[in-house]
Design an enzyme around this catalytic site. Structure first.
Site, PDB file in Angstrom:
ATOM      1  N   ARG A   1       7.436 -22.216   5.434  1.00  0.00           N
ATOM      2  CA  ARG A   1       8.632 -22.751   6.158  1.00  0.00           C
ATOM      3  C   ARG A   1       8.361 -23.419   7.320  1.00  0.00           C
ATOM      4  O   ARG A   1       9.093 -24.518   7.686  1.00  0.00           O
ATOM      5  CB  ARG A   1       9.484 -21.461   6.497  1.00  0.00           C
ATOM      6  CG  ARG A   1      10.500 -21.869   7.039  1.00  0.00           C
ATOM      7  CD  ARG A   1      11.774 -20.698   7.601  1.00  0.00           C
ATOM      8  NE  ARG A   1      11.317 -19.351   7.406  1.00  0.00           N
ATOM      9  CZ  ARG A   1      10.680 -18.651   8.409  1.00  0.00           C
ATOM     10  NH1 ARG A   1      10.200 -19.186   9.422  1.00  0.00           N
ATOM     11  NH2 ARG A   1      10.410 -17.331   7.909  1.00  0.00           N
TER      12      ARG A   1
ATOM     13  N   TYR B   1      29.627 -41.220   7.827  1.00  0.00           N
ATOM     14  CA  TYR B   1      29.579 -40.645   6.735  1.00  0.00           C
ATOM     15  C   TYR B   1      30.253 -39.416   6.587  1.00  0.00           C
ATOM     16  O   TYR B   1      30.333 -38.637   7.660  1.00  0.00           O
ATOM     17  CB  TYR B   1      28.074 -40.298   6.293  1.00  0.00           C
ATOM     18  CG  TYR B   1      27.786 -39.631   4.910  1.00  0.00           C
ATOM     19  CD1 TYR B   1      27.717 -40.125   3.879  1.00  0.00           C
ATOM     20  CD2 TYR B   1      27.519 -38.226   4.991  1.00  0.00           C
ATOM     21  CE1 TYR B   1      27.491 -39.452   2.559  1.00  0.00           C
ATOM     22  CE2 TYR B   1      27.253 -37.417   3.679  1.00  0.00           C
ATOM     23  CZ  TYR B   1      27.244 -38.089   2.712  1.00  0.00           C
ATOM     24  OH  TYR B   1      27.250 -37.275   1.452  1.00  0.00           O
TER      25      TYR B   1
ATOM     26  N   ASP C   1      21.370 -43.380  12.282  1.00  0.00           N
ATOM     27  CA  ASP C   1      21.163 -43.033  10.739  1.00  0.00           C
ATOM     28  C   ASP C   1      20.959 -44.077   9.954  1.00  0.00           C
ATOM     29  O   ASP C   1      21.499 -45.155   9.654  1.00  0.00           O
ATOM     30  CB  ASP C   1      22.579 -42.451   9.976  1.00  0.00           C
ATOM     31  CG  ASP C   1      22.568 -41.931   8.868  1.00  0.00           C
ATOM     32  OD1 ASP C   1      21.696 -42.614   7.867  1.00  0.00           O
ATOM     33  OD2 ASP C   1      23.459 -40.937   8.334  1.00  0.00           O
TER      34      ASP C   1
ATOM     35  N   LYS D   1      18.579 -40.980  -0.647  1.00  0.00           N
ATOM     36  CA  LYS D   1      19.051 -42.490  -1.380  1.00  0.00           C
ATOM     37  C   LYS D   1      17.876 -43.131  -1.380  1.00  0.00           C
ATOM     38  O   LYS D   1      16.914 -43.052  -2.309  1.00  0.00           O
ATOM     39  CB  LYS D   1      20.063 -42.924  -0.075  1.00  0.00           C
ATOM     40  CG  LYS D   1      20.964 -41.972   0.123  1.00  0.00           C
ATOM     41  CD  LYS D   1      22.169 -41.419  -0.957  1.00  0.00           C
ATOM     42  CE  LYS D   1      22.842 -40.077  -0.213  1.00  0.00           C
ATOM     43  NZ  LYS D   1      23.649 -40.238   0.790  1.00  0.00           N
TER      44      LYS D   1
HETATM   45  C1  LIG Z   1      24.120 -39.200   1.942  1.00  0.00           C
HETATM   46  C2  LIG Z   1      24.095 -39.356   3.362  1.00  0.00           C
HETATM   47  C3  LIG Z   1      24.100 -38.736   4.289  1.00  0.00           C
HETATM   48  C4  LIG Z   1      23.892 -37.078   3.880  1.00  0.00           C
HETATM   49  O1  LIG Z   1      22.745 -36.633   3.082  1.00  0.00           O
HETATM   50  P1  LIG Z   1      22.565 -35.587   1.853  1.00  0.00           P
HETATM   51  O2  LIG Z   1      20.990 -35.881   1.594  1.00  0.00           O
HETATM   52  O3  LIG Z   1      23.626 -35.812   0.835  1.00  0.00           O
HETATM   53  O4  LIG Z   1      22.918 -34.273   2.727  1.00  0.00           O
HETATM   54  C5  LIG Z   1      24.009 -38.908   5.859  1.00  0.00           C
HETATM   55  N1  LIG Z   1      24.193 -40.266   6.038  1.00  0.00           N
HETATM   56  C6  LIG Z   1      24.288 -41.283   5.131  1.00  0.00           C
HETATM   57  C7  LIG Z   1      24.610 -42.467   5.648  1.00  0.00           C
HETATM   58  C8  LIG Z   1      24.272 -40.959   3.689  1.00  0.00           C
HETATM   59  O5  LIG Z   1      24.539 -41.870   2.986  1.00  0.00           O
END
Ligand SMILES: *Cc1c(COP(=O)(O)O)cnc(C)c1O
Length: 388
Positions: free
Chosen positions: A49, A102, A174, A199
């Site tokens: 962890r 998001y 982000d 992603k």
């Molecule tokens: C998918 C996404 C998230 C959230 O991520 P998860 O891995 O689905 O929890 C946050 N910000 C953006 C821009 C995203 O495309």
């Protein structure tokens, strides 16, 4: 080391680091615990962890890619955002977030603010007046998300960071849509970079994960402490898989970008396509800022389908190489109808305010041969137009 290009960092980090068997590719360590060499002699890793070699290597690769000093891998992008606000915000502290962030980020910040964990203000950061008013309230944190989803709006990172720093706020970007291959927020003044590694970073639509990358070692230590405290950290197997996907980031982003450019050309010439949203287009409001702060335009694009709604449904259903699915950034091409899928929870008024119409379609352009992708779009448009 720091002068190496992203593709090289992504491929080489940790290669030939195994001292026991000289494995070229670092092995996976699934063990949950590690022996103490001697009484009172605390090893680098003791319990998974708090730390693990595979997670550590992925963290190192990602912070080197973003020119940062530290990183904390979390079990998803949402928990990366949650770790960040948990670490730095108390009940009296304010975070300023984008009005079109998001959906999961909006839900997280909104719900926790309602519980009294912190205060949140959602603003249109491309509106100087709205941004200035929000910063007058002395936020502790500012989140930027650029380009945004699904209309790929662009925000000037350098400008927002400068203004935020004047009121002593810390800024995170982000960077999920562009990755460090196309955008380096820490170099533009940000204090943190956050990714949903689900992603483009992993890139194969088979691991959920996230990361917070820091500009300072001090912030990395604080985040690591909280990551262990609340149990937000990622697993060894996911870290191994994500690094495996990350190895090809440079090559993937190049093809994503080239194919998107060709698909945009094709869409521009099609009578059944209305407004197209992509920062590479000179008429896109964020085009100049994108040129200034990005080294590529990315492969997320949206467009208005200029036929009726039945034709839109036929079009989407006839596509064979674009899967109708949420998420983005994988090798496979995807099509999404934001109003009924990713953004359906917003409700009609909020959708309208955000500019998300029923005619809007979003593409995540994958790595199939681009001529095949264009031929697929062409046959689906034809079929849709045969209907009236
Ligand atoms: C998918 C996404 C998230 C959230 O991520 P998860 O891995 O689905 O929890 C946050 N910000 C953006 C821009 C995203 O495309």
């Amino acid at each position: 080391m720091s002068t190496r290009k992203p593709a090289t960092i992504a491929v080489r980090t940790g290669i030939e680091s195994d001292t026991q068997h000289h494995a070229v590719v670092p092995p996976i360590y699934l063990s949950t615990n590690y022996g103490f060499p001697a009484f009172g002699d605390v090893p680098k890793y003791d319990y998974t962890r708090s730390g693990n070699p595979n997670r550590g290597l992925l963290e190192q690769t990602l912070y080197e890619l973003e020119s940062g000093k530290g990183a904390i891998i979390t079990n998803c992008g949402t928990s990366a955002l949650n770790l960040w606000v948990t670490t730095f915000l108390g009940p009296d502290d304010l975070i300023v977030a984008p009005h079109d962030c998001y959906g999961g980020t909006y839900r997280l910040f909104n719900t926790r603010a309602q519980k009294g964990d912190f205060k949140v203000l959602f603003v249109d950061q491309s509106d100087p007046q709205a941004l200035a008013e929000a910063l007058e309230k002395k936020p502790k944190l500012v989140l930027i998300e650029t380009p945004s989803n699904p209309l790929v709006r662009v925000v000037d990172i350098e400008d927002v960071c400068q203004q935020a720093h004047q009121v002593d706020a810390l800024v995170a970007v982000d960077n999920t849509f562009l990755t460090p291959v196309f955008q380096k927020p820490l170099d533009l003044g940000a204090d943190f970079v956050i990714h949903s590694t689900t992603k483009y970073i992993n890139g194969h639509s088979d691991v959920i994960g996230g990361v917070v990358i820091t500009k300072s070692e001090q912030h990395a230590e604080e985040l690591a402490w909280w990551g262990n405290c609340i149990g937000a950290t990622g697993t060894p197997f996911d870290s191994y898989m994500t690094l495996r996907g990350l190895r090809t980031l440079g090559a993937r982003m190049k093809v994503h970008e080239e194919s998107s450019a060709q698909i945009l050309q094709y869409l521009k010439s099609h009578a059944t396509v209305g407004t197209i949203y992509h920062p590479s287009l000179p008429e896109h409001p964020g085009h100049q800022i994108a040129i200034k702060q990005q080294s590529g335009f990315g492969s997320m694009l949206s467009f208005e389908f200029a036929g009726n709604f039945e034709q839109l449904k036929t079009f989407v259903g006839a596509l064979k190489l674009f899967s109708l699915a949420e998420s983005l950034g994988g090798v496979e091409s995807l099509i999404c109808h934001p109003a009924s899928m990713t953004h359906r929870a917003m409700g009609e008024t909020a959708l309208a305010a955000a500019g998300v119409t029923q005619q809007l379609l979003r593409l995540s352009v994958g790595l199939e041969d681009v001529q095949d992708l264009i031929a697929d779009l062409e046959q689906a448009f034809k079929l849709a137009l045969e209907e009236n």
